[in-house]
Design a protein around this motif. Structure first.
Motif, short mmCIF file in Angstrom:
data_model
loop_
_atom_site.label_atom_id
_atom_site.label_comp_id
_atom_site.label_asym_id
_atom_site.label_seq_id
_atom_site.Cartn_x
_atom_site.Cartn_y
_atom_site.Cartn_z
N PHE A 263 0.61 -1.11 0.17
CA PHE A 263 0.06 0.04 -0.15
C PHE A 263 0.92 1.33 0.00
O PHE A 263 2.11 1.18 0.44
N ASP A 264 0.37 2.48 -0.61
CA ASP A 264 0.78 3.56 -0.65
C ASP A 264 -0.08 4.52 -0.05
O ASP A 264 -1.48 4.50 -0.34
N LEU A 265 0.22 5.41 0.83
CA LEU A 265 -0.76 6.26 1.51
C LEU A 265 -0.07 7.61 1.68
O LEU A 265 1.01 7.85 1.90
N GLY A 266 -1.04 8.66 1.29
CA GLY A 266 -0.31 10.15 1.39
C GLY A 266 -1.51 11.13 1.51
O GLY A 266 -2.69 10.72 1.53
N ALA A 267 -0.96 12.32 1.79
CA ALA A 267 -1.71 13.35 2.00
C ALA A 267 -1.33 14.77 1.75
O ALA A 267 0.11 14.97 1.87
N THR A 268 -1.90 15.68 1.26
CA THR A 268 -1.32 17.03 1.32
C THR A 268 -2.30 17.96 1.81
O THR A 268 -3.47 17.94 1.92
N TYR A 269 -1.63 19.43 2.22
CA TYR A 269 -2.54 20.34 2.77
C TYR A 269 -1.98 21.61 2.34
O TYR A 269 -0.34 21.81 2.67
N SER A 270 -2.82 22.38 1.90
CA SER A 270 -2.45 23.62 1.13
C SER A 270 -2.69 25.05 2.18
O SER A 270 -3.95 24.65 2.94
N TRP A 271 -2.12 25.80 2.55
CA TRP A 271 -2.12 26.94 3.60
C TRP A 271 -1.47 27.96 2.97
O TRP A 271 -0.21 28.13 2.89
N ARG A 272 -2.31 28.98 2.52
CA ARG A 272 -1.62 30.10 2.01
C ARG A 272 -0.87 29.67 0.71
O ARG A 272 -1.30 29.23 -0.04
N ASP A 273 0.57 30.41 1.03
CA ASP A 273 1.55 30.10 -0.27
C ASP A 273 2.16 28.86 -0.07
O ASP A 273 3.32 28.64 -0.70
N PHE A 274 1.72 27.86 0.88
CA PHE A 274 2.52 26.73 1.35
C PHE A 274 1.69 25.64 0.79
O PHE A 274 0.33 25.44 1.01
#
Length: 458
Positions: A263-274
């Motif tokens: 399994f591959d597990l991932g997440a992204t989180y955008s906050w302002r310019d990051f």
């Protein structure tokens, strides 16, 4: 005895060197329009649907290590010679080596891949062929081969090698989490078909050569899951059978030899310019069948204090008889017994942890910078890397990346060029730019990579 050990060391290194042939291209982790970002974090999604060119969608090959070819091959009077050549000084060789010398490679070849928007997110299907080789060689191994026997202790218990080859069928899905603005998650499930696996290591290996006595001990194992592989045998002077090589019975074919899942597990989180991201890849295993096991069957030990020499040529412990017994017992330290087929054996994949943060320049949104930390979790073959990158997409159909990495194997410079127009995508890059090479184009630093691919976005 001296010649036997010297040949053992030289042959062992040659076997290691000739057995070597990349990880995902970390240079493209933050690059806009790079088709295979989802393989480094399953939460990433492409802007368009795509299908790869069969066999050429993602060709990813690399070599890495701190054991450099320039430490093994030397130029002597215009000729290329091994480090064991008498014209090469022992100090020059030893000063170029590390206490723990490592070299390895992972190869990923895409057979076919596709990505499409559906089911509330982005979906991917990939078929890949993968292989990996890792080798650890302690400095004492080279010292024994170069300097020969002297009054000292040679500890080579960290000498080990592992190789694995398998195919994978992967299904991925990623989507935005509407309840948490800026959050996107993804996962991939992989069905694995094992083809080959070899795991060899010295649990213990020490040779102490002193003025008043010699002693040696070894404890070694080899597990091999390779089609119709069989161990060849020979008989030593003491009449004991040992493993002298390998052969492939019948037609010598190599086919499916195990099954597994990952399994591959991932997440992204955008906050302002990051944009923050995290992923863990290849959490899984393969259960191989038909394990051919060779071993010392525990710890073998020899000490010259156990031998008494008699000047009487007719005595059972005469000098000739006792010396022959001593020689045979030291030889047996490195002779493995064939324990036959012990059945199935499961092996964990080398997992990878990726942690990234990306910053988009407020006054020029087409330029963004990234930091990626990658850690390969593979026991004695683990390594880590920190990579800083600058990524630019000046027009809709072109993006490029330049980066520098600091890893367990030194410093490297990487880059990636990506042309991605509707209907056609071509990318070319390197995690480690090729440096000095031999006449045969083998990198002298033992670090190099190449990633290229052709895909059709729509």
């Amino acid at each position: 005895m001296k010649h036997i050990l010297r040949k053992l060391a030289i042959c062992g290194f040659v076997a290691v060197a000739t057995g070597l042939s990349a990880q995902n291209t970390n240079s493209g982790y933050f690059l806009e329009g790079y088709t295979y970002r989802y393989q480094m974090n399953p939460a990433f999604a492409n802007e368009r649907n795509f299908v790869s060119m069969p066999g050429l969608g993602d060709v990813n090959v690399a070599l890495r290590g701190n054991l450099h070819l320039s430490s093994v091959l030397y130029n002597v009077d215009g000729r290329t010679c091994l480090f064991t050549n008498p014209s090469v000084s022992a100090s020059e060789v030893m000063n170029s080596l590390h206490d723990k010398n490592r070299i390895g490679s992972d190869v990923k070849l895409n057979v076919i891949s596709a990505g499409f928007k559906a089911f509330g997110g982005y979906n991917t299907v990939s078929i890949n062929a993968r292989a990996g080789v890792n080798v650890n060689v302690p400095k004492a191994f080279f010292s024994l081969a170069k300097e020969g026997i002297s009054n000292r202790t040679y500890d080579i218990r960290n000498l080990s090698a592992r190789g694995i080859g398998y195919g994978e069928l992967a299904f991925g899905h990623s989507r935005d989490i509407s309840q948490v603005p800026g959050l996107r998650v993804g996962a991939s499930v992989k069905f694995l078909i094992g083809v080959a696996n070899v795991d060899a290591y010295f649990n213990e290996a020490k040779l102490t050569l002193g003025e008043n006595g010699w002693e040696g001990l070894t404890n070694a194992d080899i597990y091999a899951n390779v089609g119709s592989l069989q161990y060849e045998h020979d008989v030593n002077d003491a009449g004991k059978e040992y493993v002298s090589g390998v052969n492939m019975d019948g037609d010598g074919s190599i086919g499916p030899n195990g099954f597994g899942m990952a399994f591959d597990l991932g997440a992204t989180y955008s906050w302002r310019d990051f944009n923050f991201s995290a992923a863990v890849l290849d959490l899984g295993w393969i259960s191989f069948s038909d394990t051919k096991y060779a071993s010392t069957n525990g710890t073998r030990y020899v000490n010259t204090d156990a031998y008494t020499f008699n000047a009487d040529d007719d005595a059972p412990n005469s000098f000739d008889n006792e010396w022959k017994r001593l020689r045979d017992n030291f030889n047996e330290l490195y002779q493995l017994s064939d324990n036959g087929n012990i059945g199935g054996r499961s092996t964990a994949l080398a997992a990878t942890l990726n942690l990234g943060v990306e910053y988009t320049l407020p006054y020029y949104r087409k330029l963004h910078f990234g930091f990626l930390s990658s850690t390969r979790i593979a026991g004695r073959y683990s390594w880590s890397e920190a990579r800083f990158s600058a990524n630019v997409a000046p027009v809709n159909c072109f993006s490029a990346d330049a980066n520098v990495a600091f890893s367990s194997f030194g410093t490297s410079f990487g880059w990636l060029l990506n042309f991605h127009h509707t209907g056609f995508n071509f990318f070319l890059g390197m995690n480690h730019t090729l440096g000095k090479v031999s006449k045969q184009w083998v990198p002298l630093s033992s670090n190099a990579s190449l990633n290229m691919g052709i895909n059709f976005p729509f």
